[in-house]
Design a protein around this motif. Sequence first.
Motif, PDB file in Angstrom:
ATOM      1  N   UNK A 130       0.839  -1.203   0.000  1.00 22.77           N
ATOM      2  CA  UNK A 130       0.000   0.000   0.000  1.00 22.77           C
ATOM      3  C   UNK A 130       0.869   1.247   0.000  1.00 22.77           C
ATOM      4  N   UNK A 131       0.573   2.169  -0.918  1.00 21.60           N
ATOM      5  CA  UNK A 131       1.191   3.496  -0.921  1.00 21.60           C
ATOM      6  C   UNK A 131       0.099   4.499  -0.579  1.00 21.60           C
ATOM      7  N   UNK A 132       0.230   5.123   0.586  1.00 18.28           N
ATOM      8  CA  UNK A 132      -0.828   6.009   1.067  1.00 18.28           C
ATOM      9  C   UNK A 132      -0.198   7.096   1.931  1.00 18.28           C
ATOM     10  N   UNK A 133      -0.780   8.291   1.877  1.00 22.63           N
ATOM     11  CA  UNK A 133      -0.306   9.378   2.721  1.00 22.63           C
ATOM     12  C   UNK A 133       1.065   9.881   2.304  1.00 22.63           C
ATOM     13  N   UNK A 134       1.892  10.208   3.301  1.00 24.60           N
ATOM     14  CA  UNK A 134       3.224  10.755   3.053  1.00 24.60           C
ATOM     15  C   UNK A 134       4.191   9.621   2.707  1.00 24.60           C
ATOM     16  N   UNK A 135       4.707   9.614   1.493  1.00 23.02           N
ATOM     17  CA  UNK A 135       5.641   8.566   1.069  1.00 23.02           C
ATOM     18  C   UNK A 135       7.028   9.161   0.818  1.00 23.02           C
ATOM     19  N   UNK A 136       7.337  10.250   1.503  1.00 23.47           N
ATOM     20  CA  UNK A 136       8.613  10.932   1.299  1.00 23.47           C
ATOM     21  C   UNK A 136       9.813  10.034   1.554  1.00 23.47           C
ATOM     22  N   UNK A 137       9.794   9.251   2.649  1.00 25.28           N
ATOM     23  CA  UNK A 137      10.929   8.379   2.961  1.00 25.28           C
ATOM     24  C   UNK A 137      11.121   7.320   1.881  1.00 25.28           C
TER      25      UNK A 137
END
Length: 441
Positions: free
Chosen positions: A358-365
């Motif tokens: 799942x890719x959701x919200x803040x994925x900066x890292x």
Amino acid sequence: MGIFDRFKRKTGQPGGAFEDPPDTRLRAGEPSRMDSDAERARLREIARATAAKIDAIESAMANDIFNTPEPAWGSGPRRPRTTFQQESASQQATLPMLEVATTELLADDELPDAPVQPQTAPVVEESAILYANGQLDAAEAMLHESLGDTGLQDRSVWWMLFDLYQATGRQAAFDNIAIDYASRFETSPPAWNPIAAGGPAPERAYAGVAPTEVLDGVLDAHVAPQLARLMERAQPGAVLRLELGRIVEVTPEGCALLAKALGELHKRGTELVVAGAAELALLARHSTIIGRREASQAPWLLLLALLQLLNREKDFEETAMDFCVTYEVSPPSFEAPGKVATASRGPVSAERFLLPPLLDGDIGKLLDALDAYATQAPVVLLDCSRLARVEYGAASAMHARLRTLAASGKKIELRDVNHLVAALFKLLGYAGVAKLFPHKY
């Protein structure tokens, strides 16, 4: 009255001849050829021959209609073969002519993904957005409703619905439409292979470069060091990638080593991404002969391990019965594969960046880790085999980062993308910066 009676001679006329034609003249003052006795005799012979031909045709037609022999016993429709048997028979039929895999002949790795068809774009795009935003019921309803119109000709909506059911673990619903799909398109139903099944919760799932072992050439005793290294890397929480699609020949020694390694990884609960398992299963199948007890059991055991890994329970059970008959042993029982994601064979690469379920919200890292990987990789390969869903905002953020990488000259590929996510990526313009390769049904 026969079929052609109306065309026969008039029986009431003497001699069975046709009526004499009227007296004519080809030129003024010249007698007609029809007046001669020889011409009348010739016409009588033609009439008799024509009547005989008509009688012969009628007789042949009657014989065909009423005397067609019944089919021999056992020549009627047979029980349909399983998906695995069809694949095995298909490969056996083509092996003498083709020395390389079909995907290589078609240069599949070099072709970009096809765009969404214009006539299906509305339902495909709208359902992809609904799914990305977590509105799973609405996406399912829209896709299911479209099966009766758009889905009559286009398979993409079926594939999206298959992926939705596999991502949400709804096997009964998957099986129901799989039967309809097979009937509609006259093909084998797809196998149940849940996305990210048995893995950790999405927020704790691993993302990054997955340690990879590539087995190629002949599967023999020389693979022992590679399999030992794979077992050393099978630490708790790690995700391993195993490439099997480059194997072209198997031996009993190699089959025994790989079957043992797969069994041990299954016992440990190691999370695996396996590419090319279906191709290797076909090779192993060709090395098994029912009833030949003196042959090694190793190819059978590897075949059973691969069918279990592919979650092909029906094929596993049929093969297990053949194994039981051949060696007079109790058939092994099927166990769900657990933390395994299967992928199609692609270009061999020692390192792929594995995306989480799942890719959701803040994925900066995650994007920073992707940048670090891209600095070392000649081609940025994103492994999407475990990726079940991408939220719309996260998809936009990743697209912006990939656009920057593409502008710097990096080649980018997204492999084994499920069809719901692929539709969203196409909508956002991913095809302009990367090659998309959805997984295949």
